[in-house]
Scaffold this active site. Structure first.
Site, PDB file in Angstrom:
ATOM      1  N   ASP A  73     -37.222 -67.737  45.459  1.00 22.99           N
ATOM      2  CA  ASP A  73     -37.942 -68.342  46.588  1.00 22.99           C
ATOM      3  C   ASP A  73     -38.648 -67.248  47.389  1.00 22.99           C
ATOM      4  O   ASP A  73     -38.178 -66.111  47.470  1.00 22.99           O
ATOM      5  CB  ASP A  73     -37.011 -69.184  47.466  1.00 22.99           C
ATOM      6  CG  ASP A  73     -35.637 -68.569  47.647  1.00 22.99           C
ATOM      7  OD1 ASP A  73     -35.464 -67.388  47.263  1.00 22.99           O
ATOM      8  OD2 ASP A  73     -34.750 -69.240  48.168  1.00 22.99           O
ATOM      9  N   GLU A 132     -37.045 -72.908  52.635  1.00 22.17           N
ATOM     10  CA  GLU A 132     -36.354 -73.151  53.915  1.00 22.17           C
ATOM     11  C   GLU A 132     -36.660 -74.530  54.483  1.00 22.17           C
ATOM     12  O   GLU A 132     -35.854 -75.109  55.187  1.00 22.17           O
ATOM     13  CB  GLU A 132     -36.748 -72.089  54.946  1.00 22.17           C
ATOM     14  CG  GLU A 132     -36.318 -70.673  54.591  1.00 22.17           C
ATOM     15  CD  GLU A 132     -34.812 -70.461  54.647  1.00 22.17           C
ATOM     16  OE1 GLU A 132     -34.073 -71.382  55.037  1.00 22.17           O
ATOM     17  OE2 GLU A 132     -34.380 -69.365  54.265  1.00 22.17           O
TER      18      GLU A 132
END
Ligand SMILES: CC(=O)N[C@@H](CCC[C@H](N)C(=O)O)C(=O)O
EC number: 3.5.1.47
Length: 387
Positions: A73, A132
């Site tokens: 990520d 997130e």
């Protein structure tokens, strides 16, 4: 292959340019420029329409029996950095406070190894935006990023943790991370003068009752052997001390180790909302947003092999870890494709998401060593499609 000095340099540059979910443009360009310095013979690229900051790289295997995916990520958090590092964030109010700069560097190191040493099986590296928030993994999946020769048979990802020594790998059978659902409750009554409560309908009192009742769900409504958590982190109601608030908006997150638990929590919160609406003669609207944050349920057969390898390779430090109430949208991807998520220790520092989070860079080289060792072993076990 990238040297340790290269890796540290890369990680520090990534740390300086943190960008929020779906806005990772500079990070995307830096990653792509770095990957383009590797030998390109076996590499190909795919763009994801509508997800421009994502990068998918395929490494063609020499004698492939399967395609193995690895995800890192790339987004950062809206946190003002307070580490005092000389390579601190250059972007005000944004920080790699969850260690995604470490995740990206480990992925680049692993990719550079396979660009130099052709793997037996095909490999897909997915540099994923928006972990997130916004659920970038789910967006990519729904946009058919993993179709055709780009579909992994199995998928891996790591998350860093300050609860393990730098470079130690942690994993467990079953659920590693909770499923999460954001919750927003809007209570609407009637504002009025503080001196005449009988002519108004006070939403400060109603929301206080709502919070108190919801906070009994974990202790009174779920099996104590199972786990869940409900946290309200934000409440807005009223403007001044002497005006009764006609509206309250409450925001929080609910977490459970199974999807069933999350559904049960959702139903109980909904029921309590209806009860508050009746008792206080007001309107209560409760919205839930789970998006992509399914529980991270590691695939049993694959994860057993992963753990067995990590436990028995003398050059790797491994610990079995308990489940955590953090969330991860990799849970969505391994709901679709078999996979294993694991921790990479980054040594003792302040917690994930804190302004003083300072992971130990020694984790990077050790992480790459653990992953390439496992993948090399996995690619030569000759048990294709057995997950
Ligand atoms: C690793 C980590 O910290 N993940 C986040 C995921 C957030 C999911 C969602 N936006 C929510 O707030 O429920 C976490 O807070 O655990």
């Amino acid at each position: 292959m990238l040297s340790n000095d290269d890796l540290i340099h890369i990680r520090r540059r990534l740390h300086q340019i943190p960008e929020l979910a779906l806005k990772e443009e500079e990070t995307h360009d830096f990653l792509l420029e770095t990957i383009q310095t590797f030998p390109q013979t076996n590499l190909s690229y795919r763009e994801i329409e509508g997800l421009p900051t994502a990068i998918l790289v395929r490494v063609a295997g020499s004698n492939p029996e399967r395609t193995i995916g690895y995800r890192a990520d790339i987004d950062a958090l809206p946190v003002e950095e307070d580490t005092g590092l000389d390579f601190a964030s250059e972007n005000e109010g944004q920080m790699h406070a969850c260690g995604h700069d470490i995740h990206m560097t480990v992925a680049l190191g692993t990719l550079s190894y396979y660009a130099d040493n052709q793997p037996k099986d095909n490999l897909i590296f997915f540099f994923q935006p928006a972990e997130e928030s916004e659920g970038g993994g789910k967006i990519a999946y729904e946009k058919n990023a993993f179709s055709g020769e780009w579909r992994p048979d199995e998928f891996y990802a790591l998350h860093d943790t300050p609860t393990l020594p730098a470079g130690t790998i942690g994993c467990r059978m079953g659920t590693l991370f909770a499923g999460t659902s954001e919750v927003v409750a809007t209570l609407t009554g009637k504002g009025g003068h503080a001196a005449y409560p009988h002519q108004a309908n006070d939403m400060v009192v109603a929301v206080a009752q709502f919070i108190n009742q919801v906070q009994t769900i974990i202790s009174r409504s779920i099996d104590p052997i199972e786990s869940g958590v409900i946290t309200f982190g934000k409440l807005r109601a009223g403007e001044i001390n002497n005006v009764i608030a006609g509206k309250a908006v409450l925001e929080g997150t609910m977490r459970g180790l199974t999807q069933t638990m999350l559904e049960d929590l959702t139903q109980r919160v909904r029921d309590i909302g209806e009860g508050i609406a009746r008792s206080y003669n007001c309107q209560v609207d409760v919205d839930f947003k789970q998006d992509a944050y399914y529980p991270v349920e590691n695939t049993p057969a694959l994860t057993a092999k992963f753990i067995d390898f990590m436990e028995n390779d003398a050059s790797i430090d491994f610990e079995t870890t308990p489940p955590a109430m953090t969330g991860e949208d990799f849970g969505y991807l391994i709901h679709q494709i078999p996979g294993t998520m694991f921790w990479l220790g980054v040594g003792e520092t302040s917690s994930l998401h804190s302004a003083t989070f300072k992971p130990d860079e020694a984790a990077i080289e050790k992480g790459i060593h653990a992953i390439t060792s496992y993948l090399n072993w996995r690619m030569t076990t000759g048990e294709a499609q057995d997950v």
